[in-house]
Design a protein around this motif. Structure first.
Motif, short mmCIF file in Angstrom:
data_model
loop_
_atom_site.label_atom_id
_atom_site.label_comp_id
_atom_site.label_asym_id
_atom_site.label_seq_id
_atom_site.Cartn_x
_atom_site.Cartn_y
_atom_site.Cartn_z
N UNK A 57 0.81 -1.22 0.00
CA UNK A 57 0.00 0.00 0.00
C UNK A 57 0.84 1.26 0.00
N UNK A 58 1.95 1.25 0.73
CA UNK A 58 2.93 2.34 0.73
C UNK A 58 3.47 2.55 -0.69
N UNK B 26 7.20 14.33 3.45
CA UNK B 26 8.25 14.32 4.45
C UNK B 26 8.79 12.91 4.67
N UNK B 27 10.11 12.81 4.84
CA UNK B 27 10.79 11.55 5.12
C UNK B 27 10.77 11.32 6.63
N UNK B 28 10.17 10.19 7.04
CA UNK B 28 10.11 9.88 8.47
C UNK B 28 11.13 8.84 8.89
N UNK C 101 13.33 4.86 1.43
CA UNK C 101 11.96 5.39 1.59
C UNK C 101 11.14 4.42 2.44
N UNK C 102 11.26 4.57 3.76
CA UNK C 102 10.57 3.67 4.68
C UNK C 102 9.24 4.22 5.17
N UNK C 103 9.08 5.55 5.14
CA UNK C 103 7.85 6.11 5.68
C UNK C 103 7.63 7.50 5.11
N UNK D 103 -0.01 9.07 5.48
CA UNK D 103 1.11 8.50 6.22
C UNK D 103 1.27 7.06 5.75
N UNK D 104 2.50 6.66 5.47
CA UNK D 104 2.76 5.30 5.00
C UNK D 104 4.00 4.73 5.67
N UNK D 105 4.06 3.40 5.73
CA UNK D 105 5.27 2.71 6.19
C UNK D 105 5.52 1.52 5.27
N UNK D 106 6.81 1.26 5.01
CA UNK D 106 7.18 0.10 4.22
C UNK D 106 7.10 -1.19 5.05
#
Length: 252
Positions: free
Chosen positions: A115-116, A174-176, A184-186, A194-197
Motif C-alpha cells: 500500500x505504501x 516528508x521523510x520519516x 523510503x521507509x515512511x 502517512x505510509x510505512x514500508x
C-alpha cells in the motif's frame, strides 16, 4: 480534533495464508486487531476499541469494491504478495482510486508495504525491485527528527517483508524513516497521508507462517530463513505505529 466516529475503510490487497486466515479471517481482521490495540493505547475520550472506531473492509483484488468517499474519513491500503508496479487491472484500478483520494483534502490515506508503494506510484515516483534484495523480519529503522516527532520515539523497529521499494520521496512528502536497504521507509504529509514500508500489523505467528511457506517454496534460502527466524521474536513497534496512524487521522 475530528470527532468520533472515525470511519476507516480497509482496502484488502491480498488474502493471508491459511493459519492467519483461520485466526483473523483476512487482512482486514489483522488490521482491525492492530487499530483496536492502538486506539486503546491512546486513551482518548469517546474513542476505544469498542466505541468510536468504525472499520469497513473492501476486497479490491477479486470483488474490486471501493467505498464512497463521502461515507468514510480514511482509507488504509494493506500489504500484498502482489507486485505494486505490475499492470494487472485490479492494481491499475487501485492506483487510480488512490489518485482520486489524493486529489481531495478530507479523506486521509494510510499505506502499508504494498500500500505504501501504491501511494508512491500514484504520486508519480518510481516503484520497483530493489537491487539490495529482501528485507525481512524485525528491522531497526533510522528515524528522522520529524519521524521521532510523529512516532513519539527516538528509535523504531518493525517487521519487514519486501524486496520492492519506492525509490524516492514524492514532492511535498516528508521523510520519516530509512533503513540500509530501503531509503523510503515512511512517507508523511500532514492531514493527507502517512505510509510505512514495514508491517506494524504482523506479529511473530504471522511472520513465521510466511517464512516457513516461502522457505518451503524456495523463495527464501536456508541462510535467509534462519536469519529471519532468529530475529522474528524481537520487540517491534507495531502498536506504536498504530497509535501514530490514529493521531494522524485525528489531527485538526
Amino acid at each position: 480534533m475530528p470527532q468520533p466516529p472515525l470511519r476507516i475503510a480497509i482496502l484488502e490487497c491480498d488474502t493471508p495464508l491459511e493459519g492467519t486466515r483461520a485466526k483473523y479471517g483476512g487482512y482486514g481482521g489483522v488490521f482491525t486487531a492492530l487499530l483496536k490495540a492502538g486506539v486503546d493505547a491512546l486513551n482518548y475520550p469517546d474513542l476505544s476499541s469498542s466505541s468510536g472506531l468504525e472499520l469497513s473492509i473492501y476486497d479490491v483484488v477479486t470483488a474490486q469494491k471501493y467505498p464512497a468517499l463521502e461515507d468514510i474519513d480514511a482509507i488504509l491500503l494493506t500489504g500484498s504478495k502482489y507486485t505494486s508496479f505490475d499492470d494487472d487491472p485490479w492494481i491499475l484500478k487501485l492506483v487510480e482510486f488512490t489518485k482520486e483520494v489524493l486529489k481531495q483534502r478530507r479523506v486521509r490515506i494510510i499505506g502499508i508495504c504494498f500500500g505504501h508503494q501504491i501511494v508512491g506510484r500514484a504520486m508519480g515516483v518510481k516503484v520497483g525491485r530493489s537491487d539490495k534484495g529482501w528485507e525481512i523480519s524485525v528491522i531497526a529503522l533510522d528515524l528522522t527528527k520529524r519521524g521521532q516527532e510523529i512516532f513519539g520515539k527516538i528509535a523504531l523497529s518493525l517487521q519487514q517483508m519486501h524486496r520492492d521499494i519506492v525509490f524516492e520521496y514524492p514532492e511535498g512528502v516528508e521523510n520519516l524513516a530509512t533503513t540500509e536497504k530501503c531509503h523510503v521507509q515512511s512517507m508523511y504529509i500532514p492531514k493527507r497521508l502517512i505510509t510505512v514500508q514495514g508491517h506494524p500489523e504482523f506479529n511473530e505467528g504471522i511472520m513465521k507462517e510466511i517464512f516457513k511457506t516461502r522457505h518451503a517454496s524456495g523463495i527464501f534460502d536456508d541462510a535467509q530463513f534462519n536469519d529471519a527466524m532468529e530475529r522474528v521474536n524481537k520487540y517491534h513497534d507495531g502498536v506504536v505505529v498504530s497509535q501514530a496512524f490514529l493521531r494522524f487521522l485525528l489531527e485538526d
